[in-house]
Design a protein around this motif. Structure first.
Motif: not given
Length: 207
Positions: A132-136, A154-156, A161-162, A170-175
């Motif tokens: 899923a990470a590779q597809r993203t 934001t791409k990272s 998240r995928k 909560v763990y990974l806020p929006n960037g």
């Protein structure tokens, strides 16, 4: 590689996070939990001098089925402009290998130099979906670049998240509209579960 100048004006229950996201979502593990329990792991790498001082980040994720194997990459904004149209080359790249291979690719900074990495910080997860990470990553490579809301940071975050849906805000806020170096520091300092930054110093003979 060119990194455009960017201009922008406690720990919760891992089981609760997983239950809210569904039984199949891998839980985020607190920093300091036994490594044997953590098969998944994601890391940001920071180049403080990148983007003319705004900072630049690369991403890395560990294969939960083979914890010696990692994949990693970044978006370098190869055109050097504030916007790259979808379908054009935005300088995204990906590699795979072990931790030593990663270090050779994301070179540590022995002094204040551009295009080298000063520090990294990570969070463990109870698993992860490498495919899923590779597809993203492929989707992020194809969707252009925008300096504030579609950039290296934001791409990272989208890739992370995928890989692990338990990495909620909560763990990974929006960037969006956040300097990458500020996100790596102040933002993650107030997010749950992240380890403190590891200084990414060169090994002997590594420059």
């Amino acid at each position: 590689m060119i990194r455009t100048k960017v201009r922008f004006s406690r720990l919760g229950s891992a089981l609760l996070a997983a239950s809210l996201l569904g039984a199949t979502a891998p839980a985020v593990l607190p920093a300091g939990q036994a490594d044997a329990a953590a098969t998944g792991r994601v890391c940001f790498f920071k180049d403080t001098e990148g983007a003319n001082g705004a900072g630049h980040v690369a991403w890395a994720i560990r294969d939960p089925k083979n914890t010696r194997h990692w994949i990693w990459g970044a978006t370098e904004n190869i055109e050097g402009d504030s916007y790259t149209a979808p379908g054009k080359n935005n300088g995204s790249w990906i590699q795979g290998g072990d931790w030593d291979d990663l270090r050779k690719s994301l070179k540590p900074d022995p002094g204040h130099k551009k295009f080298l990495y000063d520090a990294y910080r990570c969070i463990n997860t109870a698993g992860g979906d490498l495919a899923a990470a590779q597809r993203t990553f492929r989707a992020m490579r194809a969707n252009g670049y925008q300096v504030a809301y579609n950039n290296c940071l934001t791409k990272s975050i989208a890739i992370f998240r995928k890989y692990s849906p338990a990495l909620s805000t909560v763990y990974l806020p929006n960037g969006g509209a956040t300097l990458p170096k500020s996100y790596f520091g102040k933002v993650l300092d107030h997010a749950r579960g992240w380890e403190k930054a590891h200084q990414y110093t060169p090994r002997r003979g590594e420059r």
